[in-house]
Design a protein around this motif. Structure first.
Motif, PDB file in Angstrom:
ATOM      1  N   GLY A   1       0.853  -1.221  -0.012  1.00  0.00           N
ATOM      2  CA  GLY A   1       0.095  -0.112  -0.132  1.00  0.00           C
ATOM      3  C   GLY A   1       0.879   1.317   0.126  1.00  0.00           C
ATOM      4  O   GLY A   1       0.295   2.444   0.506  1.00  0.00           O
TER       5      GLY A   1
ATOM      6  N   GLU B   1       3.593  -8.244   9.189  1.00  0.00           N
ATOM      7  CA  GLU B   1       3.124  -6.714   8.884  1.00  0.00           C
ATOM      8  C   GLU B   1       3.040  -6.931   7.259  1.00  0.00           C
ATOM      9  O   GLU B   1       1.994  -6.209   6.799  1.00  0.00           O
TER      10      GLU B   1
ATOM     11  N   ARG C   1      -0.337  -8.573   6.619  1.00  0.00           N
ATOM     12  CA  ARG C   1      -1.379  -7.825   6.884  1.00  0.00           C
ATOM     13  C   ARG C   1      -1.780  -6.756   5.885  1.00  0.00           C
ATOM     14  O   ARG C   1      -2.891  -6.341   5.595  1.00  0.00           O
ATOM     15  N   ARG C   2      -0.744  -6.053   5.609  1.00  0.00           N
ATOM     16  CA  ARG C   2      -0.873  -4.956   4.637  1.00  0.00           C
ATOM     17  C   ARG C   2      -1.538  -5.337   3.168  1.00  0.00           C
ATOM     18  O   ARG C   2      -2.199  -4.596   2.672  1.00  0.00           O
TER      19      ARG C   2
ATOM     20  N   ALA D   1      -2.861  -7.782   2.681  1.00  0.00           N
ATOM     21  CA  ALA D   1      -4.445  -8.350   2.658  1.00  0.00           C
ATOM     22  C   ALA D   1      -5.227  -7.090   2.711  1.00  0.00           C
ATOM     23  O   ALA D   1      -6.586  -7.246   2.250  1.00  0.00           O
ATOM     24  N   GLN D   2      -4.988  -6.057   3.057  1.00  0.00           N
ATOM     25  CA  GLN D   2      -5.852  -4.742   3.135  1.00  0.00           C
ATOM     26  C   GLN D   2      -5.999  -4.113   1.934  1.00  0.00           C
ATOM     27  O   GLN D   2      -6.790  -3.035   1.752  1.00  0.00           O
TER      28      GLN D   2
ATOM     29  N   GLY E   1      -7.261  -2.846  -1.628  1.00  0.00           N
ATOM     30  CA  GLY E   1      -8.279  -3.005  -2.538  1.00  0.00           C
ATOM     31  C   GLY E   1      -8.309  -1.910  -3.631  1.00  0.00           C
ATOM     32  O   GLY E   1      -7.552  -1.521  -4.064  1.00  0.00           O
TER      33      GLY E   1
ATOM     34  N   THR F   1      -7.126   1.524  -3.321  1.00  0.00           N
ATOM     35  CA  THR F   1      -5.678   1.724  -3.076  1.00  0.00           C
ATOM     36  C   THR F   1      -4.948   2.275  -4.131  1.00  0.00           C
ATOM     37  O   THR F   1      -4.804   1.876  -5.233  1.00  0.00           O
TER      38      THR F   1
END
Length: 633
Positions: free
Chosen positions: A121, A209, A212-213, A215-216, A218, A221
């Motif tokens: 991201g 991390e 996690r990022r 997976a976020q 979209g 983004t």
């Protein structure tokens, strides 16, 4: 054309469009093919390709000259390295509001760092190398730096970029570079900075991390911020979202279905490409096409310019592309080489599905010669296509996906994209709406709002028309920039884009580009940028001859004079006839915003920067001009 051999066509969609009239009189065109689903993000494509074809070459480059061995990275290696580099960017402080600024040109390191930033991201911001290494005042780089507030900077080699880093206020930021020694201290100077060696970052273990990022991510983004090349003004930071990039590749796959079907059978696309990744053509069309279909991209360190094209030829002799992309200047240099070198010609056409030209219309003489070369090499005609769009449309708004006989057709709307044709004087302005269109500009709400009309269509500033109004499926034709056209003092409109191409064609090969002058004047003038190599050859001058000597040479001026006089005999009206012209000794200036690093001329900037020369050109006092004036009668 009926006596030519048939085309060797890959599988293409059938061109069908839907046309409706809006209540205000605008014509709305849309593709009859639905867009369908598209990936969540480009990173999902990287993960899928690493699983499906782990040992296939994804990227290749030569790092030690045009004949050095190829260095390669497979899909599996790429994913592993991208995750490590993503961790490094997080550790160094990059984030959604502190992007990665990439100042060096195309390379494996550049590609993997870009993918790493997008993976977690962090917007990737590739910037024209010319802003750091060609510019004298670094003004554009400083402007970009102030707008972006980057968190991390990447350069391939540190030393050449130090003046630019200092001038643009980037000296204190963490720096990733390819030539830093392990454990090297920060650069000496008033402000210290962290210097990381690119290779050392590849061994970092990614933390949770990173996952996690990832997976976020979209569709909304921000993947990249691409700065416009400045062909119509100062660079603007265009937001490129994951939705834009992924939907555009899905739309292309719908109209070029052979890409997906061939890849499923193991014949993946192969590209040998130089087009810079700070431009949407090379970065979003070509690079993302390889991501979409799991192909191989051989990075061409050459480009269509003096002393650099030899590298392109060396690469094409070893890597036969299935798709070939270039700008008209590139084809100008390539075609004579293909005609003269049978071995190169066989290698070039061996696996080729199509040739794609962009940035400007391909001159018909080059089109014809390419077609003849394809017939000689393979016994069949080759599909030659184009598209139309901008940095704000990721990049394709339209595409050609059927055989055409000439340059100028820009195709039908991409699936999911609508094109509005709106009357503007005696032209039709094109506007675009769709998932491939930017939501706006980086940290500039006012500019973002002004870019769209009340219906949500992006105001691209170009004009177009249906190639055949009775058969809209045959596509649109490009009709120049709305803002470039102007009126003579008689009130007659001058269609600058079309006339510029005619002037270049009339003077070939002696003129590389030109700018039209004559707004609110009685007649047209031309500022001509010469092809110095061709002019020197005509005049019998050696390479030591200065530009001033070249443009003032009698043989050069006489040849250009004859060419323009011939044009004028065929185009005698005041809006098409060139009354005055001058060959310019000074090349277009990137610092004055007259030209981009890819060779686009900014007509408005040239006329403004050279206003005194323009006044002299139209002066009745012909002694006001020094060298290079041309008699057009």
């Amino acid at each position: 054309m009926d006596d030519l051999p048939q085309w060797a066509l890959p599988k293409l969609a059938s061109p069908q469009v839907e046309l409706r009239r809006r209540a205000d009189g605008a014509t709305i065109l849309a593709n009859a093919l639905p867009l369908g689903s598209y990936p969540r993000c480009l990173g999902d494509l990287l993960v899928a390709n690493a699983a499906a074809r782990p040992d296939q070459v994804f990227l290749g480059e030569r790092t030690a000259g045009p004949h050095s061995p190829w260095q390669t990275v497979t899909w599996a290696q790429a994913l592993t390295r991208v995750r490590s580099l993503a961790q490094a960017l997080i550790d160094l402080g990059a984030g959604p509001e502190r992007p990665l600024l990439l100042l060096s040109g195309n390379s494996i390191a550049h590609a993997l760092l870009t993918l790493a930033a997008m993976h977690v991201g962090i917007p990737a911001v590739p910037v024209s190398v010319a802003y750091s290494l060609v510019s004298r005042d670094f003004a554009k780089l400083e402007l970009i730096s102030q707008q972006i507030t980057p968190g991390v900077v990447f350069v391939e080699q540190r030393k050449p970029f130090i003046p630019a880093l200092e001038a643009a206020g980037l000296a204190a930021l963490p720096l990733i570079c390819g030539d830093a020694s392990p454990g090297s201290p920060a650069d000496p100077g008033p402000r210290a900075r962290t210097v990381e060696r690119y290779e050392s970052l590849l061994s970092l273990a990614p933390s949770d991390e990173v996952d996690r990022r990832f997976a976020q991510l979209g569709p909304d983004t921000i993947a990249k911020v691409l700065f416009t090349s400045g062909s119509t003004g100062l660079p603007k930071g265009v937001l490129n979202t994951q939705r834009m990039l992924c939907s555009n590749q899905a739309a292309l796959a719908r109209v070029w279905p052979f890409l997906g079907e061939d890849a499923a059978r193991g014949r993946v696309p192969v590209i040998c490409d130089w087009l810079p990744w700070n431009h949407t053509f090379g970065a979003n069309f070509n690079f993302n096409l390889i991501l979409m279909h799991g192909g191989s991209l051989w990075i061409d360190a050459g480009k269509p310019g003096p002393g650099a094209f030899e590298a392109t030829l060396a690469n094409l002799r070893e890597r036969s592309p299935t798709l070939y992309f270039n700008v008209p200047r590139g084809f100008e240099l390539l075609v004579p080489e293909l005609e003269a070198d049978a071995e190169l010609r066989e290698r070039f056409f061996a696996n080729l599905d199509l040739v794609f030209y962009a940035a400007a219309a391909l001159p018909q003489r080059l089109w014809t010669r390419l077609e003849q070369l394809a017939i000689a090499a393979r016994g069949q005609r080759l599909l030659m296509v184009s598209a139309w769009g901008s940095t704000e449309t990721a990049p394709c708004s339209t595409a050609v996906y059927w055989p055409i006989e000439r340059a100028g057709v820009i195709g039908n709307p991409m699936p999911g994209t609508e094109i509005a044709l709106i009357d503007n004087g005696d032209k039709q302005e094109l506007r675009v709406r769709g998932p491939n269109v930017t939501p706006g500009y980086w940290r500039d709400a006012q500019l973002s709002d002004a870019a769209f009309d009340e219906f949500g269509f992006y105001r691209i500033g170009d004009a177009g028309k249906l190639a055949d109004p009775t058969r809209p499926e045959l596509g649109l034709e490009f009709d120049g920039r709305v803002s470039e056209d102007f009126k003579l003092s008689s009130g007659t409109w001058v269609h600058a884009g079309k006339l510029r191409l005619q002037a270049i064609a009339a003077c070939e090969p002696l003129v590389e580009d030109c700018v039209l002058a004559g707004h609110d004047r009685a007649e047209l003038g031309l500022l001509l940028f010469p092809n110095l190599a061709a002019c020197r050859e005509l005049a019998g001058l050696d390479r030591a001859a200065t530009a001033q000597q070249v443009v003032s040479h009698e043989l050069v001026r006489a040849a250009v004079s004859r060419a323009l006089a011939a044009h004028n005999r065929q185009h005698p009206s005041s809006s098409t006839r060139f009354a005055r012209a001058i060959l310019l000794a000074d090349p277009p200036s990137i610092d004055a915003n007259e030209i981009t690093d890819k060779g686009y001329i900014n007509q408005r900037a040239v006329l403004s920067h050279r206003a005194t020369l323009v006044e002299s050109l139209f002066s009745d006092d012909r002694d006001a001009l020094t060298v290079g004036t041309v008699d057009c009668s």
